[in-house]
Design an enzyme around this catalytic site. Structure first.
Site, PDB file in Angstrom:
ATOM      1  N   SER A 146       0.878  -1.057  -0.019  1.00 44.17           N
ATOM      2  CA  SER A 146      -0.186   0.193   0.147  1.00 44.17           C
ATOM      3  C   SER A 146       0.808   1.222   0.082  1.00 44.17           C
ATOM      4  O   SER A 146       1.694   1.451  -0.859  1.00 44.17           O
ATOM      5  CB  SER A 146      -0.980  -0.060   1.069  1.00 44.17           C
ATOM      6  OG  SER A 146      -1.872   1.065   1.198  1.00 44.17           O
ATOM      7  N   ASP A 305      -2.629   6.264  -4.127  1.00 45.40           N
ATOM      8  CA  ASP A 305      -1.674   5.842  -3.519  1.00 45.40           C
ATOM      9  C   ASP A 305      -1.102   4.624  -4.526  1.00 45.40           C
ATOM     10  O   ASP A 305      -1.593   4.069  -5.696  1.00 45.40           O
ATOM     11  CB  ASP A 305      -2.134   5.183  -2.196  1.00 45.40           C
ATOM     12  CG  ASP A 305      -2.891   4.079  -2.102  1.00 45.40           C
ATOM     13  OD1 ASP A 305      -3.532   3.722  -3.215  1.00 45.40           O
ATOM     14  OD2 ASP A 305      -3.029   3.365  -1.187  1.00 45.40           O
ATOM     15  N   ASP A 307      -1.054   1.348  -4.626  1.00 45.33           N
ATOM     16  CA  ASP A 307      -1.825   0.175  -4.992  1.00 45.33           C
ATOM     17  C   ASP A 307      -3.149   0.516  -5.389  1.00 45.33           C
ATOM     18  O   ASP A 307      -3.998  -0.213  -5.958  1.00 45.33           O
ATOM     19  CB  ASP A 307      -1.795  -0.951  -4.013  1.00 45.33           C
ATOM     20  CG  ASP A 307      -2.762  -0.634  -2.850  1.00 45.33           C
ATOM     21  OD1 ASP A 307      -2.631   0.671  -2.378  1.00 45.33           O
ATOM     22  OD2 ASP A 307      -3.465  -1.381  -2.241  1.00 45.33           O
TER      23      ASP A 307
END
Length: 580
Positions: A146, A305, A307
């Site tokens: 992430s 972000d 991902d």
């Protein structure tokens, strides 16, 4: 000194590659680092696992990935041949070694007779969630860390509904993972042989096209986009992440063609070389987008972000600059527009349901009250929102309208069962266009909401505590608040204390206790008589504890003062306990 035994076991193993053996040998004189790498196995929790890349039981590497995949294979086999036959879909983002980890997971599953479908190039997390449902697999794996720093990577597991596993299912999977005593001996298959046996397949276009087709249904008022979509100037940065292509395709497909991509941040880059931060929660992530926004006089700036499951927005502030919205503010704007538009169109259902987390702004409740829809709270983590969507659908209890959390995660429509930045990019553009046609910026629209509902302000404070000692300190903080008698705090009268680990709500004024109908979680929330609150919880993905604070009043100045007051007291008390 168990960590030394684990270290020596790895060092003596004949399966380690020479590079990995050298990495360990070079750390022989650094016992602190070695202890951190070997004092435990990398935790496989309810959201999978995440950690620094490196050699060791407490690191992300091919062996810990194989162990997780073996545990998943054993878990699926417990459900019978059909679960094994349906298989697992695997995707990965731009992180260091993500492609390698995805391949190792697939080869481990295949060695156990579990079919693996691998997306052969970078994909955003919401596309993985969608792929599980589209391909009707038994599970999904997403290789991602992430928004964590570049040295991290991780592995998340999804159930057959496309949602991250909730505690009950995750606990069952974890039990299988923990049964594997030696991650170094987990067997893998040969890639070519697995493909020939039909146990490994690469899938791409079919999934991408189906996802884009579903995105056509996100826009609520396509007519205004058809009429004025070109009038909205959008600047977008994927922050070197995996969501660039999907987001650009979705916006242009809908009719938002006046789009400028921050080119130097468009290329996937695991080192995030051209961004100050890959986390849209941090304002410095928008530094370059703001510069380009000023050049183009952009109406809205978007940042996804790495991902692609979370998104941040920045909007004109009236002085020629841009203001970065908080996750709570973006959620409120989206929720208000969705409910208002559906009401005007006559499509707002009587059983409408909005879902947020317990640490998300209470402004959502005020908006829900206005439009007569139900708002429910879940524990922190979008998997709980996904679980509630499934339950509402299967039991025909309610019609899902919107789900969100303060950490920049939102879901518009449930063909994905996780937060989806691509969906939100479309909806945010529509909301910005709607207000521009009414000669307002998103910031002006937000201020009008505050004037109507009250000034709801929130803040997040993080306390870092790395390593084994840090985790013990965090536990001490929560235990101290849990066991302490709190009747007043920061000069405020405490209304109730919610202990989510005990599953109880203690009403201080009435001296009564009632159950909390949510799964157990190590979280403490304190509510005050004036509607303010704060909440303490350990991060599920990073070595730190988070303190969430929320206030509300009739004026901006009063809310700011109250927020500062509670924050100062929380920080003082937490730091005092940490220092002990």
């Amino acid at each position: 000194m168990v960590w030394k035994q684990e270290y020596e076991r790895w060092l003596d193993s004949d399966v380690l590659e020479e590079e990995q053996r050298e990495e360990l040998a070079n750390l022989q004189s650094d016992e602190t680092e070695l202890e951190d790498r070997f004092y435990k196995s990398l935790t496989f929790g309810t959201g999978g696992m995440r950690g620094e890349i490196g050699v060791g039981t407490n690191r992300m590497n091919v062996y810990t990935v194989r162990k997780a995949a073996q545990g998943l294979a054993d878990y699926l086999q417990s459900f019978g041949e059909d679960a094994v036959r349906k298989g697992v879909v695997i995707a990965y983002d731009n992180r260091y070694r993500s492609q390698e980890f995805a391949r190792e997971a697939a080869l481990t599953l295949g060695a156990n007779g579990v079919r693996a479908y691998v997306l052969s190039s970078l994909r955003a997390t919401p596309l993985l969630s969608f792929s599980v449902r589209h391909l009707q697999t038994s599970a999904g794996i997403m290789i991602t860390a992430s928004h964590n720093p570049p040295e991290y990577n991780g592995l998340k597991v999804y159930g057959e509904d496309g949602c991250q596993l909730v505690p009950k299912d995750a606990d069952a999977l974890i039990s299988y993972v923990n049964r594997i005593e030696d991650e170094l001996t987990v067997r893998t298959g040969d890639e070519r042989e697995l493909q020939q046996q039909g146990l490994l397949a690469y899938v791409d276009e079919e999934v991408d096209e189906a996802y884009l087709e579903h995105l056509k249904g996100i826009t609520l008022n396509q007519s205004i986009v058809d009429e004025s979509g070109d009038d909205l100037s959008v600047v977008y940065t994927p922050l070197h992440g995996a969501a660039c292509q999907a987001t650009v395709d979705a916006l242009k497909q809908a009719g938002f063609s006046n789009l400028t991509v921050v080119e130097e941040q468009a290329k996937p880059d695991p080192s995030f070389s051209e961004v100050s931060s890959p986390n849209p929660e941090e304002h410095r992530a928008f530094d370059r987008a703001i510069e380009i926004g000023k050049e183009h006089d952009a109406d809205i700036l978007m940042a996804t972000d790495p991902d692609g499951d979370r998104i941040g927005l920045a909007v004109k502030d009236g002085s020629g600059d841009y203001t970065v919205l908080t996750g709570n503010q973006t959620g409120a704007l989206l929720m208000e527009y969705i409910l208002q538009t559906r009401k005007e169109q006559g499509t707002l259902p009587d059983d409408g349901l909005v879902i947020k987390t317990i640490v998300t702004s209470e402004l959502g409740q005020a908006i829900a009250n206005k439009y007569g829809v139900t708002l429910e709270n879940t524990l922190t983590g979008f998997k709980f929102i996904g679980e509630r969507i499934l339950q509402a659908h299967d039991e025909k209890q309610a019609t899902f309208l919107f789900g969100y959390e303060e950490s920049y995660g939102y879901l518009i429509q449930p063909f994905v069962r996780d937060k989806d930045a691509v969906q939100v990019a479309l909806m945010a553009a529509e909301v910005a266009l709607y207000h521009k046609r009414n000669e307002k910026t998103l910031l002006q629209a937000l201020e009008e909401m505050y004037e109507e509902y009250g000034w709801y302000l929130e803040e997040l404070v993080s306390f870092k505590a790395k390593g084994k000692t840090g985790q013990e300190k965090i536990e001490n903080v929560l235990d101290s608040f849990r066991k302490g008698q709190i009747n007043d705090f920061a000069g405020l009268i405490v209304k109730c204390i919610e202990d989510y680990q005990q599953g109880k709500r203690y009403d201080i004024q009435k001296s009564t206790t009632e159950p909390i109908e949510l799964p157990a979680s190590n979280v403490i929330k304190v509510r005050f008589e004036d509607g303010s609150w704060f909440c303490l919880r350990p991060s599920g993905t990073e070595p730190k504890m988070k303190a969430y604070i929320g206030v509300q009043s009739e004026s901006l100045s009063a809310s700011r003062s109250q927020l500062l007051n509670i924050k100062r007291t929380v920080v003082e008390k937490v730091e005092t306990i940490l220092e002990k």
